[in-house]
Design a protein around this motif. Structure first.
Motif, mmCIF file in Angstrom:
data_model
loop_
_atom_site.group_PDB
_atom_site.id
_atom_site.type_symbol
_atom_site.label_atom_id
_atom_site.label_comp_id
_atom_site.label_asym_id
_atom_site.label_seq_id
_atom_site.Cartn_x
_atom_site.Cartn_y
_atom_site.Cartn_z
ATOM 1 N N TRP A 21 0.797 -1.230 0.000
ATOM 2 C CA TRP A 21 0.000 0.000 0.000
ATOM 3 C C TRP A 21 0.829 1.280 0.000
ATOM 4 C CZ3 TRP A 21 -4.148 -1.412 -1.990
ATOM 5 C CH2 TRP A 21 -4.759 -2.625 -1.629
ATOM 6 N N ASN A 22 2.148 1.169 -0.063
ATOM 7 C CA ASN A 22 3.013 2.344 -0.134
ATOM 8 C C ASN A 22 3.836 2.386 -1.418
ATOM 9 O OD1 ASN A 22 3.250 3.839 2.777
ATOM 10 N ND2 ASN A 22 2.842 1.653 3.056
ATOM 11 N N SER A 23 4.190 1.196 -1.908
ATOM 12 C CA SER A 23 5.248 1.092 -2.923
ATOM 13 C C SER A 23 4.708 0.846 -4.327
ATOM 14 C CB SER A 23 6.230 -0.012 -2.530
ATOM 15 O OG SER A 23 6.694 0.207 -1.223
ATOM 16 N N GLY A 24 4.054 1.864 -4.868
ATOM 17 C CA GLY A 24 3.628 1.805 -6.258
ATOM 18 C C GLY A 24 4.745 2.266 -7.175
ATOM 19 N N TYR A 25 4.429 2.399 -8.461
ATOM 20 C CA TYR A 25 5.467 2.745 -9.440
ATOM 21 C C TYR A 25 6.017 4.148 -9.222
ATOM 22 C CZ TYR A 25 2.538 5.915 -12.203
ATOM 23 O OH TYR A 25 1.780 6.979 -12.621
ATOM 24 N N GLY A 35 18.994 7.491 -7.623
ATOM 25 C CA GLY A 35 20.247 6.776 -7.412
ATOM 26 C C GLY A 35 20.172 5.529 -6.565
ATOM 27 N N GLY A 36 18.996 5.235 -5.991
ATOM 28 C CA GLY A 36 18.823 4.010 -5.207
ATOM 29 C C GLY A 36 18.170 2.924 -6.051
ATOM 30 N N LEU A 37 17.668 1.894 -5.387
ATOM 31 C CA LEU A 37 16.909 0.839 -6.069
ATOM 32 C C LEU A 37 15.480 0.875 -5.565
ATOM 33 C CD1 LEU A 37 16.952 -1.647 -8.011
ATOM 34 C CD2 LEU A 37 17.195 -3.045 -5.949
ATOM 35 N N GLY A 38 14.550 1.236 -6.453
ATOM 36 C CA GLY A 38 13.136 1.240 -6.095
ATOM 37 C C GLY A 38 12.524 -0.132 -6.264
ATOM 38 N N LEU A 39 11.606 -0.481 -5.364
ATOM 39 C CA LEU A 39 10.898 -1.759 -5.441
ATOM 40 C C LEU A 39 9.394 -1.525 -5.456
ATOM 41 C CD1 LEU A 39 12.792 -4.001 -2.817
ATOM 42 C CD2 LEU A 39 13.169 -3.890 -5.291
ATOM 43 N N ILE A 40 8.716 -2.155 -6.402
ATOM 44 C CA ILE A 40 7.257 -2.172 -6.418
ATOM 45 C C ILE A 40 6.795 -3.254 -5.451
ATOM 46 C CG2 ILE A 40 5.222 -2.674 -7.837
ATOM 47 C CD1 ILE A 40 6.830 -1.624 -10.258
ATOM 48 N N GLY A 41 5.847 -2.923 -4.575
ATOM 49 C CA GLY A 41 5.359 -3.891 -3.595
ATOM 50 C C GLY A 41 4.202 -4.702 -4.150
ATOM 51 N N GLU A 52 0.399 -3.421 -14.555
ATOM 52 C CA GLU A 52 0.237 -2.000 -14.888
ATOM 53 C C GLU A 52 1.334 -1.151 -14.229
ATOM 54 O OE1 GLU A 52 -2.882 1.597 -13.850
ATOM 55 O OE2 GLU A 52 -3.612 -0.463 -13.764
ATOM 56 N N HIS A 53 1.640 -1.433 -12.952
ATOM 57 C CA HIS A 53 2.666 -0.669 -12.237
ATOM 58 C C HIS A 53 4.059 -0.928 -12.811
ATOM 59 C CE1 HIS A 53 0.818 1.445 -8.742
ATOM 60 N NE2 HIS A 53 -0.204 0.696 -9.108
ATOM 61 N N ILE A 54 4.338 -2.155 -13.198
ATOM 62 C CA ILE A 54 5.633 -2.458 -13.826
ATOM 63 C C ILE A 54 5.775 -1.680 -15.131
ATOM 64 C CG2 ILE A 54 7.031 -4.252 -14.936
ATOM 65 C CD1 ILE A 54 5.797 -6.249 -12.877
ATOM 66 N N GLN A 55 4.730 -1.694 -15.937
ATOM 67 C CA GLN A 55 4.783 -0.993 -17.233
ATOM 68 C C GLN A 55 4.936 0.509 -17.044
ATOM 69 O OE1 GLN A 55 1.208 -2.365 -19.195
ATOM 70 N NE2 GLN A 55 2.129 -4.318 -19.811
ATOM 71 N N LYS A 56 4.248 1.078 -16.060
ATOM 72 C CA LYS A 56 4.354 2.519 -15.787
ATOM 73 C C LYS A 56 5.728 2.864 -15.225
ATOM 74 C CE LYS A 56 -0.519 3.726 -15.186
ATOM 75 N NZ LYS A 56 -1.581 4.128 -14.242
ATOM 76 N N CYS A 57 6.289 1.966 -14.430
ATOM 77 C CA CYS A 57 7.606 2.198 -13.851
ATOM 78 C C CYS A 57 8.670 2.237 -14.952
ATOM 79 C CB CYS A 57 7.943 1.116 -12.814
ATOM 80 S SG CYS A 57 9.211 1.601 -11.630
ATOM 81 N N LYS A 58 8.532 1.351 -15.931
ATOM 82 C CA LYS A 58 9.474 1.344 -17.065
ATOM 83 C C LYS A 58 9.462 2.675 -17.814
ATOM 84 C CE LYS A 58 9.044 -3.562 -18.243
ATOM 85 N NZ LYS A 58 8.403 -4.444 -19.229
ATOM 86 N N LYS A 59 8.273 3.275 -17.905
ATOM 87 C CA LYS A 59 8.160 4.557 -18.608
ATOM 88 C C LYS A 59 8.683 5.714 -17.751
ATOM 89 C CE LYS A 59 4.196 3.143 -21.410
ATOM 90 N NZ LYS A 59 2.726 3.193 -21.531
ATOM 91 N N ALA A 60 8.608 5.550 -16.426
ATOM 92 C CA ALA A 60 8.977 6.633 -15.515
ATOM 93 C C ALA A 60 10.469 6.656 -15.182
ATOM 94 C CB ALA A 60 8.161 6.523 -14.225
#
Length: 314
Positions: A21-25, A35-41, A52-60
């Motif tokens: 509930w915190n870690s979206g794209y 500069g860090g490593l983001g993780l989608i929860g 959907e979040h993975i695809q949006k993260c790739k664009k962001a």
């Protein structure tokens, strides 16, 4: 070269915890861009929402990012398949046996990291072939180890037993904390609570504001009979404690927990009847900030304190 920055091809050895509930794209991409490593929860996402979040993260972001997969959740096979189809390069697994998916994921060219709460499980993760482990101390928010081993004791004990890269988690939200973890033997750190209180976190503003108001002693590890979880003390927490006075069965605890209790608290902002998961270190978090400023502050403090260590004498 730092083992963690080398493993993930990132600038700083800072990983953002894949919190439900915190870690979206938006949060994951902001951390990766800084500069860090983001993780989608993935733990709070239906499979199609995760895709959907993975695809949006790739664009962001054009930087590396990963997905955190709690293995105790349903739809695990479908989630793993989506991760492979979407060509995610990094997966953090938790709450389950690392042997279940590690070999399969690595065959697909994916870097696998497993979250543990003890030296015993760190060794099992290493035997399963993971690329690194996150050793998470009792101070951490959310689901936690039953042993109540603190980060300060856990990190050196895990370091003694494994030879793969080690990431420290639990009670770390500053450059000073990051340096302490690395002095104890960690190669990098994972932070959850600090990033939960960011503008980019997908949690409700009510929850974020509450994080900044937390004082020492305002959280507690509970529900050990089900899956130990650190919660903010609110009405729901009090209801759990009152039920414990009656020596409840696991079924009675499950009935009180019900469905979507964490969503109600962290995502919908119900501060009374919702489940509010946060770490003890929330007592040091006084402000909701952008991810960029959080990471800048951490790195600046890390460098200042690192220099100051040279002047410690006795």
């Amino acid at each position: 070269m730092n083992k963690i920055t080398h493993l993930f091809n990132i600038k700083y050895p800072i990983i953002q915890g894949g919190m439900i509930w915190n870690s979206g794209y938006k949060l994951a991409s902001a951390v990766s861009n800084s500069g860090g490593l983001g993780l989608i929860g993935a733990g709070s996402m239906y499979p199609d929402v995760l895709r959907e979040h993975i695809q949006k993260c790739k664009k962001a972001t054009d930087k590396p990012f990963g997905v955190n997969v709690p293995m105790l959740y349903p739809n695990i096979e479908e989630i793993i398949q989506i991760i492979i189809e979407e060509e995610v390069k990094i997966v953090f697994t938790s709450a389950g046996n690392p042997k279940t998916w590690t070999s399969y994921l690595k065959e697909k060219g994916i870097i696998v990291v497993h979250v543990v709460s003890s030296s015993k499980f760190a060794m099992k993760a290493q035997e399963a072939g993971v690329n690194a482990v996150v050793a998470e101390g009792f101070e951490a928010g959310g689901h936690n180890g039953r042993e109540e081993t603190t980060t300060f004791t856990l990190i050196p004990m895990v370091k003694e037993q494994i030879n793969i890269p080690l990431i420290a988690a639990g009670g770390i939200a500053s450059g000073r904390g990051m340096l302490a973890a690395m002095v104890l033997g960690a190669d990098g750190v994972q932070m959850g609570s600090r990033f939960a209180a960011s503008f980019e976190s997908s949690s409700h503003d009510n929850f974020k504001k509450t994080i900044t108001e937390i004082k020492e002693g305002d959280t507690q590890l509970t529900l050990k009979e089900l899956a130990p979880v650190r919660l903010i003390k609110n009405k729901f927490y009090d209801d759990i404690q009152n039920l414990y006075l009656k020596s409840p069965t696991a079924e009675e605890l499950k009935a009180l927990l019900g469905r979507a209790r964490a969503k109600k608290g962290m995502f919908e902002g119900d501060l009374e009847d919702g489940e509010l998961e946060i770490g003890q270190i929330a007592g040091l978090i006084h402000e909701i900030k952008s991810v960029e400023s959080i990471i800048d502050d951490i790195i600046q403090e890390f460098r200042i304190v690192s220099k100051g260590i040279e002047n410690i004498t006795f």
